[in-house]
Design an enzyme around this catalytic site. Structure first.
Site, PDB file in Angstrom:
ATOM      1  N   SER A   1       8.381   6.756  15.823  1.00  0.00           N
ATOM      2  CA  SER A   1       7.115   6.287  16.383  1.00  0.00           C
ATOM      3  C   SER A   1       7.377   5.821  17.808  1.00  0.00           C
ATOM      4  O   SER A   1       7.967   4.761  18.020  1.00  0.00           O
ATOM      5  CB  SER A   1       6.554   5.138  15.538  1.00  0.00           C
TER       6      SER A   1
ATOM      7  N   CYS B   1       5.291  -6.501   7.765  1.00  0.00           N
ATOM      8  CA  CYS B   1       6.244  -5.943   8.728  1.00  0.00           C
ATOM      9  C   CYS B   1       6.550  -6.991   9.787  1.00  0.00           C
ATOM     10  O   CYS B   1       5.639  -7.668  10.272  1.00  0.00           O
ATOM     11  CB  CYS B   1       5.654  -4.693   9.382  1.00  0.00           C
TER      12      CYS B   1
ATOM     13  N   CYS C   1      -1.192  -2.189  15.143  1.00  0.00           N
ATOM     14  CA  CYS C   1      -0.948  -1.923  13.729  1.00  0.00           C
ATOM     15  C   CYS C   1      -1.526  -3.018  12.839  1.00  0.00           C
ATOM     16  O   CYS C   1      -1.286  -4.213  13.062  1.00  0.00           O
ATOM     17  CB  CYS C   1       0.555  -1.799  13.496  1.00  0.00           C
TER      18      CYS C   1
ATOM     19  N   CYS D   1       3.229   8.676   1.169  1.00  0.00           N
ATOM     20  CA  CYS D   1       3.633   7.765   2.238  1.00  0.00           C
ATOM     21  C   CYS D   1       3.942   6.418   1.587  1.00  0.00           C
ATOM     22  O   CYS D   1       3.043   5.765   1.042  1.00  0.00           O
ATOM     23  CB  CYS D   1       2.511   7.651   3.263  1.00  0.00           C
TER      24      CYS D   1
ATOM     25  N   HIS E   1       4.976   6.227  21.001  1.00  0.00           N
ATOM     26  CA  HIS E   1       3.715   5.606  21.433  1.00  0.00           C
ATOM     27  C   HIS E   1       3.668   5.116  22.875  1.00  0.00           C
ATOM     28  O   HIS E   1       2.641   4.588  23.306  1.00  0.00           O
ATOM     29  CB  HIS E   1       3.326   4.453  20.497  1.00  0.00           C
TER      30      HIS E   1
ATOM     31  N   CYS F   1      -1.952   2.213   7.406  1.00  0.00           N
ATOM     32  CA  CYS F   1      -1.233   1.263   6.564  1.00  0.00           C
ATOM     33  C   CYS F   1      -1.559  -0.175   6.957  1.00  0.00           C
ATOM     34  O   CYS F   1      -1.593  -0.522   8.127  1.00  0.00           O
ATOM     35  CB  CYS F   1       0.268   1.517   6.666  1.00  0.00           C
TER      36      CYS F   1
ATOM     37  N   CYS G   1       3.755  -4.680  15.986  1.00  0.00           N
ATOM     38  CA  CYS G   1       3.191  -3.723  16.946  1.00  0.00           C
ATOM     39  C   CYS G   1       1.718  -4.053  17.165  1.00  0.00           C
ATOM     40  O   CYS G   1       0.986  -4.333  16.206  1.00  0.00           O
ATOM     41  CB  CYS G   1       3.353  -2.295  16.439  1.00  0.00           C
TER      42      CYS G   1
ATOM     43  N   GLU H   1       0.826  -1.200   0.000  1.00  0.00           N
ATOM     44  CA  GLU H   1       0.000   0.000   0.000  1.00  0.00           C
ATOM     45  C   GLU H   1       0.866   1.258   0.000  1.00  0.00           C
ATOM     46  O   GLU H   1       1.980   1.256   0.518  1.00  0.00           O
ATOM     47  CB  GLU H   1      -0.889   0.030   1.247  1.00  0.00           C
TER      48      GLU H   1
END
Length: 357
Positions: A226, A124, A131, A117, A228, A344, A128, A104
């Protein structure tokens, strides 16, 4: 050079040219093909500035040269599978690569400029907990040409130049460092896309060696982190990468980066209801970032099925009030693309489900 067998005769496999940096283009055109140097510039201008991906359409090349090169050069941006456009102008693209894998990209409109982006991996490996990409697991790294191809295809579809790039799509950019840095050099080269390094940002989940490598790259690419969470216990739960690169090591790397570059660092902080949005945590965040020049993006969580909830407007306001009190510069990011699942991994994940039904 690889060869294919065709009708009993050896035939060279076409060169996938989006993988090439300018010096590689020069070697290819002048040394291998025996062309004059200016031909290299003409071809690169067609691809990177005019977004023409068919050799036959490069009309300032002779007919004979075009007929020769069309069998030798393969200009292969990803194939568009689906595009969704939000009511706020955000565009989300689902692409298919040569091997059938899908990634994407997102195009964000900021009024007077656009930001692309880009993904750096298929899936990935960091998992996380909040995500959508992480839920899909990791498949492979993207090549530099696949990273570049997303951007060129987006520009062609949008019909305009895109001013900014953030490597913040699917995947962790610094876990694909070689292809990432090569794509940056391709984007930056004035003979190719000519995009200024200050118009590119790498967003990382906190890969310390990658931050240190960015210092050595000596290109003024911006850095976004990132974060968080404000302590190791919570960050370990939300972002397992923290077990390898805990907050202390990460902040030390940020200080090293800032000392070397003088650049302000963007801190991304997704606001998750009653998880990381407590007033006490805002004070922890300010303390953690003390001494750094930072800009904090407070991001209302874009929910993934069966996961966390978004912080309420009241909780975000209380959190941000503490940052203001502690002289931490921040912005509450205006939500973009919520009506098209712009976080994403969501479109790819949904597309996979649709294909099974």
């Amino acid at each position: 050079m690889k060869y294919l067998q065709s009708g009993g005769n050896a035939m060279e496999e076409p060169i996938i040219v989006l993988e090439l940096e300018y010096n590689q283009w020069l070697d290819l055109c002048t040394e291998k093909f025996g062309l004059q140097r200016y031909r290299t510039d003409q071809i690169c201008q067609w691809i990177y500035q005019k977004k023409v991906f068919n050799i036959a359409d490069m009309t300032n090349l002779s007919k004979e040269l075009r007929e020769d090169l069309v069998y030798k050069l393969l200009i292969l941006p990803p194939m568009l599978v689906r595009q969704e456009i939000s009511k706020d102008g955000t565009r989300k693209f689902l692409w298919q690569l040569r091997d059938g894998e899908r990634i994407e990209s997102v195009l964000l409109s900021h009024g007077n400029h656009m930001t692309a982006c880009l993904s750096s991996q298929v899936g990935c490996p960091l998992a996380c907990s909040f995500c959508a990409t992480g839920q899909g697991g990791f498949v492979r790294d993207l090549s530099a040409g696949e990273i570049v191809g997303q951007f060129l295809a987006m520009e062609k579809i949008a019909g305009m130049d895109i001013n900014n790039i953030v490597f913040m799509g699917m995947g962790e950019p610094f876990l694909n460092q070689e292809a990432l840095f090569k794509s940056i050099r391709i984007f930056n080269d004035p003979k190719m896309r000519g995009l200024g390094a200050r118009h590119m940002t790498i967003s990382t989940s906190g890969i310390v060696p990658g931050i240190q490598a960015l210092i050595k790259l000596q290109m003024p690419v911006k850095l976004s982190v990132s974060l968080h969470a404000t302590n190791d216990e919570l960050r370990n739960k939300l972002m397992p990468v923290n077990r390898q690169y805990p907050l202390g090591a990460l902040v030390d790397a940020l200080r090293e980066y800032q000392t070397a570059t003088g650049d302000r660092i963007t801190i991304e902080y997704v606001m998750i209801d009653k998880v990381n949005d407590l007033v006490e945590q805002a004070y922890e965040l300010a303390t953690l970032l003390n001494g750094l020049s930072v800009y904090v993006n407070l991001i209302p969580y874009n929910p993934v099925e069966g996961r966390f909830k978004r912080s309420s407007a009241g909780r975000i306001k209380a959190f941000s009030a503490v940052l203001s009190e502690m002289n931490i510069e921040f912005e509450i990011r205006r939500e973009k693309g919520s009506d098209i699942n712009a976080a994403c991994g969501q479109l790819r994940r949904r597309d996979g489900k649709d294909a099974k039904n």
